[in-house]
Scaffold this active site. Sequence first.
Site, PDB file in Angstrom:
ATOM      1  N   HIS A 143     -10.039  12.673  14.343  1.00  0.00           N
ATOM      2  CA  HIS A 143      -9.228  12.304  13.173  1.00  0.00           C
ATOM      3  C   HIS A 143      -9.713  13.056  11.937  1.00  0.00           C
ATOM      4  CE1 HIS A 143      -7.920   8.881  15.656  1.00  0.00           C
ATOM      5  NE2 HIS A 143      -6.850   8.882  14.878  1.00  0.00           N
TER       6      HIS A 143
ATOM      7  N   ASN B 244      -1.734   1.633  17.058  1.00  0.00           N
ATOM      8  CA  ASN B 244      -0.981   2.887  17.073  1.00  0.00           C
ATOM      9  C   ASN B 244       0.491   2.566  17.330  1.00  0.00           C
ATOM     10  OD1 ASN B 244       0.194   5.453  17.876  1.00  0.00           O
ATOM     11  ND2 ASN B 244      -1.924   6.185  17.878  1.00  0.00           N
TER      12      ASN B 244
ATOM     13  N   LYS C 167     -11.054   9.282   7.534  1.00  0.00           N
ATOM     14  CA  LYS C 167     -10.924   8.049   8.323  1.00  0.00           C
ATOM     15  C   LYS C 167     -12.245   7.273   8.267  1.00  0.00           C
ATOM     16  CE  LYS C 167      -9.354   6.156  12.705  1.00  0.00           C
ATOM     17  NZ  LYS C 167      -8.472   5.184  12.052  1.00  0.00           N
TER      18      LYS C 167
ATOM     19  N   GLY D 102       0.827  -1.213   0.000  1.00  0.00           N
ATOM     20  CA  GLY D 102       0.000   0.000   0.000  1.00  0.00           C
ATOM     21  C   GLY D 102       0.855   1.254   0.000  1.00  0.00           C
TER      22      GLY D 102
ATOM     23  N   GLY E 205      -0.568   4.976  -0.285  1.00  0.00           N
ATOM     24  CA  GLY E 205      -1.473   5.552   0.721  1.00  0.00           C
ATOM     25  C   GLY E 205      -0.768   6.586   1.592  1.00  0.00           C
ATOM     26  N   ARG E 206      -1.555   7.234   2.461  1.00  0.00           N
ATOM     27  CA  ARG E 206      -0.967   8.245   3.363  1.00  0.00           C
ATOM     28  C   ARG E 206       0.130   7.631   4.225  1.00  0.00           C
ATOM     29  NH1 ARG E 206      -6.582  10.468   3.523  1.00  0.00           N
ATOM     30  NH2 ARG E 206      -7.022   8.349   4.186  1.00  0.00           N
TER      31      ARG E 206
HETATM   32  P1  NAD Z   1      -5.048   5.405   2.844  1.00  0.00           P
HETATM   33  O1  NAD Z   1      -6.443   5.160   2.333  1.00  0.00           O
HETATM   34  O2  NAD Z   1      -4.388   6.696   2.548  1.00  0.00           O
HETATM   35  O3  NAD Z   1      -4.079   4.241   2.328  1.00  0.00           O
HETATM   36  C1  NAD Z   1      -4.429   2.902   2.235  1.00  0.00           C
HETATM   37  C2  NAD Z   1      -3.696   2.354   1.022  1.00  0.00           C
HETATM   38  O4  NAD Z   1      -3.847   0.941   0.984  1.00  0.00           O
HETATM   39  C3  NAD Z   1      -4.270   2.896  -0.317  1.00  0.00           C
HETATM   40  O5  NAD Z   1      -3.210   3.452  -1.075  1.00  0.00           O
HETATM   41  C4  NAD Z   1      -4.811   1.648  -1.004  1.00  0.00           C
HETATM   42  O6  NAD Z   1      -4.651   1.688  -2.403  1.00  0.00           O
HETATM   43  C5  NAD Z   1      -3.905   0.584  -0.371  1.00  0.00           C
HETATM   44  N1  NAD Z   1      -4.445  -0.757  -0.536  1.00  0.00           N
HETATM   45  C6  NAD Z   1      -5.677  -1.213  -0.252  1.00  0.00           C
HETATM   46  N2  NAD Z   1      -5.769  -2.515  -0.595  1.00  0.00           N
HETATM   47  C7  NAD Z   1      -4.540  -2.881  -1.091  1.00  0.00           C
HETATM   48  C8  NAD Z   1      -4.003  -4.076  -1.615  1.00  0.00           C
HETATM   49  N3  NAD Z   1      -4.741  -5.182  -1.689  1.00  0.00           N
HETATM   50  N4  NAD Z   1      -2.714  -4.091  -2.016  1.00  0.00           N
HETATM   51  C9  NAD Z   1      -1.940  -2.993  -1.927  1.00  0.00           C
HETATM   52  N5  NAD Z   1      -2.414  -1.810  -1.458  1.00  0.00           N
HETATM   53  C10 NAD Z   1      -3.688  -1.766  -1.038  1.00  0.00           C
HETATM   54  O7  NAD Z   1      -5.114   5.133   4.411  1.00  0.00           O
HETATM   55  P2  NAD Z   1      -4.026   5.540   5.531  1.00  0.00           P
HETATM   56  O8  NAD Z   1      -4.401   6.844   6.145  1.00  0.00           O
HETATM   57  O9  NAD Z   1      -2.659   5.345   4.984  1.00  0.00           O
HETATM   58  O10 NAD Z   1      -4.342   4.417   6.628  1.00  0.00           O
HETATM   59  C11 NAD Z   1      -4.214   3.048   6.330  1.00  0.00           C
HETATM   60  C12 NAD Z   1      -4.576   2.247   7.576  1.00  0.00           C
HETATM   61  O11 NAD Z   1      -3.610   2.504   8.613  1.00  0.00           O
HETATM   62  C13 NAD Z   1      -5.945   2.608   8.177  1.00  0.00           C
HETATM   63  O12 NAD Z   1      -6.536   1.424   8.688  1.00  0.00           O
HETATM   64  C14 NAD Z   1      -5.578   3.554   9.319  1.00  0.00           C
HETATM   65  O13 NAD Z   1      -6.558   3.610  10.326  1.00  0.00           O
HETATM   66  C15 NAD Z   1      -4.305   2.911   9.790  1.00  0.00           C
HETATM   67  N6  NAD Z   1      -3.404   3.773  10.562  1.00  0.00           N
HETATM   68  C16 NAD Z   1      -2.768   3.155  11.602  1.00  0.00           C
HETATM   69  C17 NAD Z   1      -1.832   3.856  12.350  1.00  0.00           C
HETATM   70  C18 NAD Z   1      -1.095   3.112  13.431  1.00  0.00           C
HETATM   71  O14 NAD Z   1      -0.200   3.701  14.079  1.00  0.00           O
HETATM   72  N7  NAD Z   1      -1.404   1.822  13.642  1.00  0.00           N
HETATM   73  C19 NAD Z   1      -1.561   5.190  12.055  1.00  0.00           C
HETATM   74  C20 NAD Z   1      -2.219   5.791  10.979  1.00  0.00           C
HETATM   75  C21 NAD Z   1      -3.138   5.056  10.226  1.00  0.00           C
END
Ligand code: NAD
Length: 267
Positions: A154, A123, A158, A8, A11-12
Amino acid sequence: MLEVVIVGGAGRMGRALLEAAEDSSDILVKAVTVRDASARAAVAKIISGTSNQAATITTDLTEVIAPKTIVIDFTTPAATLTHVAIAQRASAAMVIGTTGFSQQQLAALNKHSTALPLVVAGNFSLGVNISLALIRQAAALLNGDADIEITEAHHRDKVDSPSGTALMMGQAAAEGLGAPLQEVATYSRYGQVGARQPGSIGFSSIRGGDIVGEHAVMFACAGERLEIAHKATSRLNFARGAIRAALWLSQQTDNGLYSMEDVLGLR
Ligand code: NAD
């Protein structure tokens, strides 16, 4: 130098992971996966001119995974479960930051963890993981004298609520109280809901703008209030924590479900 695969990458959090990997002299990104081929160019641009510019960019994790590969995954619950199955078949290991898993999906992750090592954390920030110990301790010390309310805020995109972090904080508070979270959690209030249930843990969510992540646990007692709060100002802190977890995971020999508290030696 530890080689990792970032899934991924467009993504962000994928972008933050690529930035944190570039800042770290201990990690080399061997491959980046994207969901759609159209995202390849965006990832190629991010890694161009960096120490990770030779990374393979692919839509297929099976092409770039091998025994002991560490995969870092911040995507969606369904995608993560697919990736864990691939990692299990390849005898790899995973750092998982995805949030919003259902109870059924969490049970599936648990089952996989008997066959490969997983670090799963809602987190990855140092501050939040330190706060969990404080929350557990405060809940135990106040032992029923406090009404516990957890608020989180958030960004507007989200999709899950309450946040994975709010749930981790709720879990820590419930452990301090010695009660199962699912029995004491109140996730919504609307209309004539009646007086607050003693011993319950309330959750409230705010969504808006570009808020990276803010959490507060309030212990409201008669005549005083204790608050333990955390504010994330950049996604880089989560990404740095995930890289720390990847380095730690590379030293583990046993399969199992590990937390960021394990990585930081807080448990
Ligand atoms: P986002 O939507 O910006 O990014 C998610 C990415 O995953 C997208 O680019 C999407 O194309 C990709 N994706 C989805 N299915 C895929 C696949 N099968 N193969 C490859 N890529 C795939 O979301 P985000 O803000 O980056 O957050 C992602 C996750 O991380 C969320 O669940 C968020 O809540 C979580 N998060 C966790 C923490 C932590 O510290 N644990 C911190 C921030 C965000």
